[in-house]
Design an enzyme around this catalytic site. Structure first.
Site, PDB file in Angstrom:
ATOM      1  N   GLY A 229       5.835-112.482 -61.914  1.00  0.00           N
ATOM      2  CA  GLY A 229       6.213-112.967 -63.234  1.00  0.00           C
ATOM      3  C   GLY A 229       5.048-113.707 -63.842  1.00  0.00           C
TER       4      GLY A 229
ATOM      5  N   CYS B 239       3.957-111.934 -55.446  1.00  0.00           N
ATOM      6  CA  CYS B 239       3.193-112.638 -56.478  1.00  0.00           C
ATOM      7  C   CYS B 239       3.905-113.934 -56.896  1.00  0.00           C
ATOM      8  CB  CYS B 239       2.915-111.694 -57.654  1.00  0.00           C
ATOM      9  SG  CYS B 239       1.635-112.326 -58.738  1.00  0.00           S
ATOM     10  N   TYR B 240       4.394-114.035 -58.130  1.00  0.00           N
ATOM     11  CA  TYR B 240       5.128-115.254 -58.518  1.00  0.00           C
ATOM     12  C   TYR B 240       6.251-115.527 -57.514  1.00  0.00           C
ATOM     13  CZ  TYR B 240       8.226-118.374 -61.139  1.00  0.00           C
ATOM     14  OH  TYR B 240       9.023-119.420 -61.513  1.00  0.00           O
TER      15      TYR B 240
ATOM     16  N   HIS C 185       0.449-107.060 -55.047  1.00  0.00           N
ATOM     17  CA  HIS C 185       1.574-106.196 -55.450  1.00  0.00           C
ATOM     18  C   HIS C 185       1.650-104.949 -54.569  1.00  0.00           C
ATOM     19  CE1 HIS C 185       2.767-108.318 -59.120  1.00  0.00           C
ATOM     20  NE2 HIS C 185       1.494-108.703 -59.135  1.00  0.00           N
TER      21      HIS C 185
ATOM     22  N   GLU D 136       3.866-102.772 -54.573  1.00  0.00           N
ATOM     23  CA  GLU D 136       4.556-101.677 -55.265  1.00  0.00           C
ATOM     24  C   GLU D 136       3.634-100.795 -56.094  1.00  0.00           C
ATOM     25  OE1 GLU D 136       4.634-104.836 -55.941  1.00  0.00           O
ATOM     26  OE2 GLU D 136       4.820-105.296 -58.060  1.00  0.00           O
TER      27      GLU D 136
ATOM     28  N   ASP E 263      18.518 -85.057 -68.578  1.00  0.00           N
ATOM     29  CA  ASP E 263      19.635 -85.918 -68.199  1.00  0.00           C
ATOM     30  C   ASP E 263      20.982 -85.265 -68.504  1.00  0.00           C
ATOM     31  OD1 ASP E 263      17.593 -87.609 -67.631  1.00  0.00           O
ATOM     32  OD2 ASP E 263      17.884 -88.917 -69.350  1.00  0.00           O
TER      33      ASP E 263
ATOM     34  N   LYS F 263      14.554 -91.620 -63.397  1.00  0.00           N
ATOM     35  CA  LYS F 263      14.286 -90.265 -63.885  1.00  0.00           C
ATOM     36  C   LYS F 263      13.884 -89.307 -62.753  1.00  0.00           C
ATOM     37  CE  LYS F 263      13.836 -87.929 -67.799  1.00  0.00           C
ATOM     38  NZ  LYS F 263      14.792 -88.046 -68.904  1.00  0.00           N
TER      39      LYS F 263
END
Ligand code: XMP
Length: 513
Positions: free
Chosen positions: A55, A82-83, A169, A171, A227, A369
């Site tokens: 954040g 992180c944060y 990070h 991710e 979708d 998605k």
């Protein structure tokens, strides 16, 4: 059997959705929730693990997002990123301060191979850093498990309490072994078995839908996009003839698209969808006559779509369920987002309560998605449909600047078809996020043969993007652009100039309106 779940608590980081997607790539179901969701809700969900996101704040800021420190006593493993790592340290008595040197970008981190998060990770590994504060001293009971040249605590753990934290990070793809670290967290720390797979999702959704619908009647607006196609086929597998799909051709589709959708989903196609095609082109063109303002056009197309759909629904008679193609990013964004409205997006799946029905079914509301695509493949939908590039609900209406007319639709359809054909022929389509032609509202002077022309300029756009929130203009090979230009000016009547859009997003958007 209850599905295992990891929850991500969102502290305002840019990568909240990405963390959830990465955990799901490890075959573990993951949801994103606001940081202040409350301990009772968390307990109710019985997650196998909790991840705090990064954040933009400092833990000492007055309005900084914080959760209660009792979260660490729930007996649920926590990973702070992180944060989130700084918050863990701050709440548990460690110290956080402004780093003498901020770290941004690729950074070599020395990690402790015996740490649970770093099993089978190289002792020196490249990670993505983005911070100005850092943990200076760890809370009691923690040990440092990673550091960089300038960051004394790039990772820490308290194995006894199952608490883990990383300043970088894991991710983002730039963290080379980030997936391994996340997988270590969900499997080795949280003890997940990995029960989130698309084949079992499809199977269990079919079962749930059948139970819910019973003998009821179901109505679905089908646009031919990924979708709504996946939602329709899923429903059809679940309830067969009880489903009716309405496809509204608003005359703003790409060249031949209406017929292509009908060929796949209509009576001659592969599925049994009670497919109804409504050719409503003239109605839309009439409503759009003289309208130039982009938002006004979007609203008109959206509203007219609903009117047409409503009329069809009335002919079908009362239905019990309406299907919507909502997907998980829409759920997260509507729950957490506070961003400004740049464009009022009109999704053909998004219908208000104009139709008389009892309940909405959103079979894809838990999926990202890429998961919708995988579910589509599981359902046997052809690959070319599943991997289609996105196409906006208002269609060519937002790719024709200014007033929309049948003549302009034809021009942009022809130019776009040539452009797409050449991009595929050149083999560059797979590397592009989205590419299309848009008709500018500008006419300019040209000469063709020996005569003067005063015709439209068409703009070509091709962007590189994976999330569609930001994008870069793609550097297409000059030969491809040259060939497309030649073909368009020669083959499409009404165009004498071809322009290439070099703008990224921001500052532009991907679509022109
Ligand atoms: P923008 O133009 O906002 O587009 O950068 C981002 C992505 O969203 C698509 N888009 C839409 N999709 N309804 C949709 O379903 C809409 O009204 C709409 N407008 C834009 C656009 O094609 C791009 O992929």
């Amino acid at each position: 059997m209850k599905r295992e779940m990891i929850i991500v608590l969102d502290f305002g980081g840019q990568y909240n959705q990405l963390i959830a997607r990465r955990v799901r790539e490890c075959n573990v179901y993951c949801e994103v929730h606001p940081y202040n969701i409350g301990l009772d809700k968390i307990k109710e969900m019985e997650p196998k693990g909790i991840i705090f996101t990064g954040g933009p704040n400092s833990v000492y800021g007055e309005d900084s997002p914080r959760c209660s420190k009792e979260i660490f006593d729930l007996g649920i493993p926590v990973l702070g990123i992180c944060y989130g790592s700084q918050l863990m340290s701050y709440l548990l008595g460690g110290t956080v301060k402004t780093a003498p040197v901020s770290e941004f970008g690729h950074t070599e981190v020395q990690v402790e191979p015996s740490a649970k998060l770093f099993q089978e990770v190289s002792p020196e590994t490249v990670c993505w850093m983005s911070h100005t504060d850092y943990i200076e001293t760890v809370p009691e009971g923690f040990r440092i498990t990673g550091h960089t040249l300038v960051c004394p605590v790039a990772a820490m753990e308290c194995e006894a309490r199952n608490l883990y934290a990383v300043q970088f990070h894991p991710e983002v793809a730039h963290t080379k072994e980030g997936m391994k670290m996340l997988s270590n967290f969900v499997y080795n720390v949280c003890g997940c078995v990995g029960d989130w797979k698309m084949d079992s999702f499809v199977e269990s959704s079919i079962k749930e839908i059948r139970e819910k619908v019973g003998t009821g009647r179901v109505l679905c607006a089908l646009s031919g996009g990924v979708d709504s196609s996946v939602a329709a086929v899923l429903l059809s597998k679940a309830v067969g003839k009880q489903l009716t799909c309405v496809f509204v051709d608003h005359g703003l589709l790409r060249k031949n698209e209406g017929d292509e959708v009908e060929a796949v989903f209509g009576p001659e196609g592969h599925y049994d969808l009670n497919f109804i095609r409504v050719n409503a082109q003239d109605r839309f063109y009439a409503k759009l006559a003289g309208v130039e303002e982009p938002e006004a056009k979007r609203k008109i197309i959206g509203e007219e779509f609903i009117r047409v759909f409503e009329e069809e629904a009335k002919k079908i008679g009362s239905v019990d369920f309406l299907v919507q193609g909502t997907i998980y990013p829409d759920v997260i964004e509507s729950g957490l987002g506070k961003s400004a409205v740049i464009k009022s997006h009109h999704n053909v799946g998004g219908l208000p309560d104009c139709v008389d029905f009892k309940e909405i079914i959103e079979p894809l509301r838990l999926l990202f998605k890429d998961e919708v695509r995988r579910a589509g493949l599981e359902l046997g939908i052809p690959e070319y449909l599943v991997y289609r590039q996105p196409f906006p609900g208002p269609g060519l209406g937002v790719r024709i600047i200014g007033e929309v007319t049948a003549e302009k639709v034809k021009i942009v359809q022809e130019a776009d078809a040539i452009y797409r054909e050449e991009i595929v022929k050149a083999g560059v389509d797979k590397s592009l996020g989205q590419y299309f032609a848009a008709l500018t509202n500008m006419r300019s002077v040209g000469c063709m043969g020996d005569g003067r022309t005063y015709d439209y300029a068409i703009a070509l756009r091709a962007v590189l993007t994976s999330d569609f929130m930001t994008a870069e203009s793609a550097e297409l090979p000059w030969e491809v652009l040259g060939k497309v230009t030649n073909r368009i000016v020669n083959e499409v009547k009404g165009i004498n100039r071809v322009l290439y859009d070099c703008t990224g997003k921001p500052p532009a958007t991907i679509e022109f309106e």
